[in-house]
Design an enzyme around this catalytic site. Structure first.
Site, PDB file in Angstrom:
ATOM      1  N   ASP A 267     -28.584   9.675 -24.193  1.00 60.76           N
ATOM      2  CA  ASP A 267     -28.420  11.090 -24.689  1.00 60.76           C
ATOM      3  C   ASP A 267     -26.367  10.023 -25.101  1.00 60.76           C
ATOM      4  OD1 ASP A 267     -28.293  14.409 -25.526  1.00 60.76           O
ATOM      5  OD2 ASP A 267     -27.493  12.881 -26.188  1.00 60.76           O
TER       6      ASP A 267
HETATM    7  C1  GLC Z   1     -26.516  15.064 -28.306  1.00 54.15           C
HETATM    8  C2  GLC Z   1     -27.806  16.069 -28.038  1.00 54.15           C
HETATM    9  C3  GLC Z   1     -29.298  14.838 -28.548  1.00 54.15           C
HETATM   10  C4  GLC Z   1     -28.624  14.636 -29.981  1.00 54.15           C
HETATM   11  C5  GLC Z   1     -27.343  13.265 -29.314  1.00 54.15           C
HETATM   12  C6  GLC Z   1     -27.459  12.646 -30.655  1.00 54.15           C
HETATM   13  O1  GLC Z   1     -25.099  15.144 -27.894  1.00 54.15           O
HETATM   14  O2  GLC Z   1     -27.498  16.323 -27.326  1.00 54.15           O
HETATM   15  O3  GLC Z   1     -29.919  16.042 -28.122  1.00 54.15           O
HETATM   16  O4  GLC Z   1     -29.876  13.880 -29.914  1.00 54.15           O
HETATM   17  O5  GLC Z   1     -26.427  13.888 -28.859  1.00 54.15           O
HETATM   18  O6  GLC Z   1     -26.710  13.438 -32.101  1.00 54.15           O
END
Ligand code: GLC
Length: 733
Positions: A267
């Site tokens: 993430d």
């Molecule tokens: C965010 C979220 C995740 C998302 C990623 C890209 O912080 O936790 O669900 O897909 O970053 O935006």
């Protein structure tokens, strides 16, 4: 490309090219892009010699032309011409934004959910996307956490069915590659992100193994069985080890026990966050631990880019890098990108976006996802009634929920006013804002301008209040739209208090004072504490965030053009002090309902009921359904139950059938009552059907803390719950 060819390409790669493949950046760093970003776009410190066109993937560029030009540059400006992967936060729709997942799950119409996922995949594909960062499969039992809106809710069975429907809808039959009009699913967030202590965003998660195996891992496991091609790690610590650096979780469980051989993406900055977690001394150790845990993509940091060039001098690390890069190349190959790097981008922008079929599907899903929580007869509205529609959601288009803004457009949304004008004569309707949806536009950053333009100026509160009472006085029935505004849920929106703003409570009380029937229409991304105001409503319809066709679907439900059938996918507590509160609870040794102990010494509060305000599975309808068991047998593979269901009302209507089990005593104590089967049924007035419910024995298996499977022998009581009526049958295993 056949594997031999792919292997030759792999062998040609330099260390720098291999490392570049493991880097994923927000597209805003590579092309001009103005999409919401969930983290600081601070200077990442990427190596100055990094050729951005060589990185493995970008995300959240949802513009056809930009992606086409970018892929052209990748092919023209890199020696190996490895196509770039395009991913995006498409969570519940691309341009056709459907109801939020927490709403959809309550429809129990998994065919419809899959159809919505197919539409989402097609719209994403036709905009050049290869992979979308959904479904979110974090089980949630704490409405203080803002991301419950993205989840299919509290129930294991429901979340598993939702997982299978969405992954299958996105990917189609991907046994020979991802077909046209389909995209790869990236389920998230592995694992346990939905259970943060105190409901506080990114906070610690601590779950026993039996709880992981029997509950929190189940939805991800169902998605893996449905062949999801990617998994995203979670931000949180799980049992003392950050998920993103957790070898046990990502290798022993995800890859070995669950057999996942796809791509694991971190993430946002989660690799770098292994340092503030206190798990890695520095970024070098963070890179090593993430790679050892099997993380293939480093999202939005320069940790892999900066640390791997030295780390790979160790042959063991070099081998791990090869493993990661090989999985990334295989994914690109499975998407057919080597044969056609312009997958989805080689077609002219056709009219296949926001089609009539897509919108009709969205209307149906709104109608089947909205939960009728209470109805003392004020619904459906009658054609001769003068209706005062009060509250900002009467005319607002900001009904899409937090995550829709990455690819969705509020301008596409139909307002409730437009929907009602389809069903009700204009002279019968008055609209009053009643209160401001936003008290101020400060602090909204890049979103401010768009929200202000869409929502209009903030008006004097007292004037709005008086106008609402005037409209109510002249009407036969009042419909009040109330709840949250879309930034109050989603990522980074944990709340310690779940009650309504004082301005809404005051207005509800004043409207109740008018003596007119009061219908509440609740817009929210999470269960709220409505205990104080619930008694003031004659009827209460929960519409969650209904998406772009919300105005039509909600108007159809309010006017009886369609009948509600959804059930609550997540419990509504009476107070925050009860949280976590959910349906599939254990008995305890002193259950309030049946303990022989004195009143004091049983499992209860001295200042609150044990019961929620609205329990999981609550859902009323305008028809009257009745069901009863006919026969039940246990075979080698399943419990097979036949039942009869009848629509005793005067309208064609839908209902979501629930089958619960109260199971025999077991070595790991099981919930008193849990959902094991469901069906979405449509019946004409007075129509009766005989249906079959087949419950695989696998649904009754449970795990011990060592991860061993068990099936308890003994008596199992199956409960048929249809439209609030229950029937029971006991079978022995
Ligand atoms: C965010 C979220 C995740 C998302 C990623 C890209 O912080 O936790 O669900 O897909 O970053 O935006």
């Amino acid at each position: 490309m056949d594997t031999k060819e792919l292997r030759k390409l792999f062998e040609r790669l330099t260390i720098r090219e291999k490392i570049a493949q493991t880097i994923q950046l927000n597209g805003s760093l590579v092309v001009e892009n103005d999409v919401m970003n969930t983290g600081p776009m601070q200077e990442l410190g990427l190596p100055s010699d990094l050729n951005l066109y060589e990185i493995g993937s970008i995300y959240n560029v949802n513009d056809f032309e930009k992606l086409k030009r970018l892929q052209e540059q990748v092919l023209n400006k890199t020696p190996q011409q490895i196509p770039m992967l395009f991913m995006s936060d498409v969570i519940y729709g691309f341009r056709t934004i459907f109801p939020i997942p927490l709403a959809q799950a309550g429809s129990y119409d998994f065919d419809l959910i899959r159809k919505a996922a197919e539409i989402t995949a097609k719209e994403s594909y036709l905009n050049g996307l290869h992979i979308i960062f959904s479904p979110v499969l974090d089980l949630v039992r704490d409405p203080r956490w803002g991301r419950v809106m993205e989840s299919p809710g509290e129930d294991v069975y429901t979340a598993k069915q939702f997982a299978k429907s969405v992954v299958t809808g996105y990917q189609g039959d991907c046994s020979k590659g991802v077909p046209e009009n389909h995209v790869a699913a990236c389920i998230k967030h592995f694992a346990g992100y939905g259970a943060p202590e105190a409901g506080r965003e990114y906070n610690t998660v601590d779950l026993s193994n039996q709880r992981l195996f029997n509950e929190y891992l189940q939805p991800y496991q169902a998605a893996l069985e449905a062949q999801t091609m990617l998994v995203m790690t979670a931000f949180n610590v799980l049992n003392g080890v950050p998920a993103t650096g957790n070898k046990w979780l990502n290798r022993a469980i995800l890859r070995e026990r669950f057999g996942f051989d796809g791509v694991l993406v971190s993430d946002y900055a989660a690799v770098k966050e292994l340092v503030p977690h206190g798990f890695a001394a520095d970024e070098k150790e963070a890179a090593q631990k993430a790679l050892e845990a099997g993380v293939d993509f480093d999202m939005m940091t320069s940790v892999y880019a900066k640390q791997l060039p030295e780390l790979v001098n160790d042959p063991k690390i070099a081998a791990l890098l090869d493993e990661a890069v090989w999985r990334i190349l295989e994914l690109k190959n499975h998407l057919g990108l080597f044969e056609n790097p312009y997958r989805g981008l080689d077609l002219p922008q056709t009219g296949e976006i926001l089609t009539e079929e897509a919108k009709a599907t969205a209307v149906k899903l709104v109608e089947k996802s909205s939960v009728l929580l209470k109805n003392n007869g004020a619904l459906p509205l009658q054609s001769e009634q003068k209706v005062a529609v009060i509250g900002p959601y009467g005319e607002s288009r900001l009904t899409l929920g937090f995550w829709a803004s990455v690819s969705g457009k509020p301008q596409d949304a139909i307002s409730l006013k437009e929907g009602l004008l389809n069903n009700v004569a204009a002279e019968k309707l008055t609209f009053a804002r009643g209160y401001n949806l936003f008290d101020s536009y400060d602090g909204f950053g890049p979103l401010k301008q768009g929200i202000e333009r869409l929502n209009g100026p903030i008006e004097p509160a007292e004037q709005l209040f008086e106008e609402a009472l005037t409209a109510a006085a002249a009407a036969d029935v009042v419909v009040l739209t109330f709840g949250e505004q879309f930034l109050e849920s989603g990522e980074g929106a944990s709340k310690a208090k779940l009650g309504l703003p004082e301005k809404q409570v005051r207005l509800i009380r004043a409207l109740k004072e008018t003596g007119k029937p009061l219908v509440g229409v609740l817009y929210t991304g999470r269960p709220l504490v409505l205990t104080e105001v619930e008694p003031l409503f004659d009827s209460l319809l929960l519409v969650w965030y209904p998406g772009i066709m919300g105005g039509i679907g909600v108007a159809n439900l309010l006017t009886g053009k369609s009948s509600p059938s959804a059930r609550l996918s997540m419990t509504f507590p009476r107070s925050e002090g009860q949280i976590p509160i959910y349906g599939a609870q254990l008995s305890t040794g002193r259950p309030l309902a049946s303990s022989s102990h004195s009143d004091r010494f049983v499992s209860k509060y001295i200042d609150e009921s044990n019961e929620p305000l609205f329990k999981f599975g609550t859902g009323l309808t305008y028809a009257e359904f009745e069901g009863r068991w006919l026969t039940g047998v246990v075979t080698e593979q399943a419990v097979e139950l036949d039942y009869r269901v009848k629509n005793q009302g005067a309208l064609t209507a839908d209902t979501a059938v629930h089958v619960y089990v109260k199971q025999a005593p077991a070595a790991i104590v099981r919930p008193v009552k849990r959902l094991v089967a469901s069906a979405a049924v449509t019946l004409e007035a007075q129509e009766e059907k005989q249906l079959k419910s087949q419950i695989p024995l696998a649904e009754l298996i449970f795990y011990d803390n060592e991860g061993n499977q068990h099936l308890a022998t003994g008596d199992y009581q199956f409960i048929l719950d249809i439209g609030g009526t229950e029937d029971f049958i006991t079978l022995s295993l």
